[in-house]
Design a protein around this motif. Structure first.
Motif, PDB file in Angstrom:
ATOM      1  N   THR A   1       0.845  -1.192   0.000  1.00 37.08           N
ATOM      2  CA  THR A   1       0.000   0.000   0.000  1.00 37.08           C
ATOM      3  C   THR A   1       0.879   1.240   0.000  1.00 37.08           C
TER       4      THR A   1
ATOM      5  N   ASN B   1       3.052   3.444  -4.759  1.00 34.58           N
ATOM      6  CA  ASN B   1       2.744   2.241  -3.994  1.00 34.58           C
ATOM      7  C   ASN B   1       3.850   2.033  -2.982  1.00 34.58           C
TER       8      ASN B   1
ATOM      9  N   ASP C   1      -3.767  -3.128  -1.000  1.00 36.01           N
ATOM     10  CA  ASP C   1      -4.889  -2.210  -1.194  1.00 36.01           C
ATOM     11  C   ASP C   1      -5.409  -2.343  -2.624  1.00 36.01           C
TER      12      ASP C   1
ATOM     13  N   SER D   1      -1.017  -2.910  -7.422  1.00 38.27           N
ATOM     14  CA  SER D   1      -0.785  -3.797  -6.276  1.00 38.27           C
ATOM     15  C   SER D   1      -0.730  -5.272  -6.669  1.00 38.27           C
TER      16      SER D   1
ATOM     17  N   ASP E   1      -5.931   3.383   2.662  1.00 37.97           N
ATOM     18  CA  ASP E   1      -5.829   2.024   3.197  1.00 37.97           C
ATOM     19  C   ASP E   1      -6.526   1.882   4.547  1.00 37.97           C
TER      20      ASP E   1
END
Length: 548
Positions: A65, A74, A131, A136, A282
């Motif tokens: 996340t 990220n 997330d 991701s 998140d």
């Protein structure tokens, strides 16, 4: 093992080779940068997570996340066995492994194994979650390939909030005493505790209304709150907006946007009398806000949350007459009025730590019941084992008056409602709603427990940020001494004046925080301090201006 190491070296040099020489540091939030620059780091952190699991002889969590950052970013962070942040000495290992050349990966792995005395025959287990960022999934694949190099066991939970990942790790490593290590187990535990505190006949006491409008930042928390609602039996009506169906993650919405910009998120129909809450991407930060009858925006941030929680817990402890040490941990950025309310009005001990959740969390463990919140809305409550035992014994002591036992039973249930592992938007939201319901307060009455002192936060460019060294709690400078002396002189000229400076962790920038009784005084004091910082820091570029 030699074969595995050979495979590691091959993958590190080919599929997951380092594409940039830029150094990236593992900080409080783990690694965080542009998603395109993280693939090799994800692979290497898969390797490190296995080593950490073998070293701790426990399940280690990993969350992919970038929290409140823009969608193109990220990151990754490792979670230790009790759901806490990665130990500081292993942060160093993470940074070293992430930044060496591809051919040096094997050497660094061997170094870690030797220095930490890791038994490579020990079993390992990794819990992974991510997330809802588009990047991701690919980054998770790179991480798991690193894990697979050491043939470790793992469980991929898919999309989860960060606090959920911390929760399941803690559950697993306490042999499920903390709860079931599943997403459904999380909802069940929080839902049952919330309904128990609401009572068998839910009512709407005083000014409280059981309706809430959530700005979910177009993040992973939106779906999870919708799933949670099935466990609340309509005791709380939550309307979920900015749910990701047509918006961009964290773009002009979410807790960080609302807090830093001091403005309303997009995508919410505003109405006087409604209660609003924002998560970050998140779901580990939370802030509340509302619009008054004059259409004025009011923010209730981590400071206001800390004060509300401290009041509720102090009232329950007073009713129980329990001799437990209650403390509230804040940072230098917490508003002076909040500190005064907690220490003077409530009579609760206040401690101040450096910025960063790991510092607040650690300090909170020194109390029987430790509350910690950063002003940005990240925080929770920690109960010591001693406190839990005392509360449980009091709740079950039939020789005590009923009011004492009822208050102790509420404290027992709060232990289940609160995610003690980490700041948790969902858990914190249910805690806040429980308190408001119990007090019969609306959000405006909560907001009025104290008035924030006017403040400003500016930044000044300097040639070398390293010359600015602070005390542990970051409220005063050790060096340059002449700058601290100058700040003291300036602050003394203003009513309720307060100002401190601290260097950025990443840039040659010094941040200047200022408070005073009036906004005009804040502006005058802030500008004067910024000028001193600029002159002593031999700054470059334009003269400083207010940035937040």
């Amino acid at each position: 093992m030699d074969t595995s190491f050979a495979h590691v070296t091959e993958l590190a040099k080919t599929k997951y080779h380092r594409k940039s020489d830029r150094y990236i540091n593992y900080g409080t939030a783990g690694f965080r940068t542009k998603a395109a620059d993280l693939t090799h780091i994800m692979f290497r952190m898969g390797l490190l997570a296995v080593l950490r699991s073998k070293y701790k002889k426990a399940t280690i969590g990993v969350m992919i996340t970038a929290s409140h950052n823009p969608v193109e970013d990220n990151g990754i962070k490792l979670v230790d066995p009790m759901g806490e942040m990665l130990a500081a000495n292993w942060e160093h290992y993470a940074s070293e492994l992430a930044n060496v050349t591809d051919s040096e990966v094997k050497t660094v792995l061997n170094k870690i194994i030797q220095e930490a005395t890791i038994d490579m025959s020990e079993k390992s287990n990794i819990f992974l979650a991510r997330d809802n960022r588009p990047s991701s999934v690919t980054l998770a694949s790179a991480f798991l390939e690193g894990v697979s190099c050491f043939k470790s066991h793992f469980h991929d939970f898919g999309e989860m909030t960060t606090p959920m990942l911390h929760y399941v790790v803690r559950c697993e490593n306490t042999q499920k005493r903390y709860g079931k290590p599943t997403e459904d187990g999380y909802y069940e535990k929080l839902g049952e505790a919330f309904l128990k505190l609401r009572g068998s006949k839910p009512s709407c006491p005083g000014l409280y209304k059981p309706r809430l409008i959530l700005d979910a930042a177009n993040g992973v928390g939106a779906e999870k709150v919708c799933l949670l609602k099935h466990h609340l039996n309509d005791a709380l009506d939550i309307e979920v907006l900015n749910d990701g169906s047509d918006g961009i993650l964290n773009h002009e919405c979410g807790a960080d946007f609302v807090k830093t910009r001091q403005k309303l998120p997009t995508g919410l129909p505003l109405k006087v009398g409604d209660r609003y809450v924002s998560f970050d991407g998140d779901a580990d930060r939370i802030v509340y806000f509302y619009i008054d009858k004059n259409s004025k925006f009011h923010l209730l941030d981590g400071d206001k949350i800390a004060c509300l929680v401290a009041k509720y817990l102090k009232d329950l402890l007073n009713t129980c007459e329990l001799d437990l040490k209650l403390g509230n941990v804040l940072t230098a950025y917490s508003n002076g009025s909040a500190k005064e309310y907690i220490s003077k009005t409530l009579g609760v001990d206040v401690a101040c730590t450096p910025t960063g959740v790991k510092h607040l969390h650690h300090k909170a463990t020194e109390y029987d019941i430790g509350i910690y919140f950063e002003a940005n809305g990240h925080g929770t409550v920690i109960f010591s084992g001693h406190a839990e035992d005392v509360i449980l014994n009091t709740a079950g002591n039939t020789e005590l008056p009923i009011e004492k036992r009822v208050a102790a039973q509420k404290l027992c249930t709060l232990v289940d409602l609160i995610n003690q592992a980490v700041g948790d938007s969902i858990s914190d939201m249910l805690l806040i709603e429980t308190i408001l319901h119990s007090l019969g307060w609306d959000v405006e009455k909560w907001s009025n427990i104290y008035q924030d002192r006017p403040y400003s936060l500016c930044q000044v460019k300097v040639k070398d940020k390293s010359i600015f060294k602070t005390t542990f709690d970051e409220q005063r400078l050790i060096e340059p001494k002449e700058l601290q002396d100058a700040i003291d002189e300036l602050v003394a000229k203003y009513t309720e004046g307060r100002s401190f400076v601290r260097a950025s962790g990443t840039e040659d920038i010094v941040r200047v925080y200022t408070e005073a009784k009036s906004l005009d005084e804040v502006k005058q004091l802030s500008f004067a301090v910024c000028e001193k910082v600029y002159d002593i820091g031999h700054g470059v570029g334009d003269r400083p201006v207010r940035s937040a």
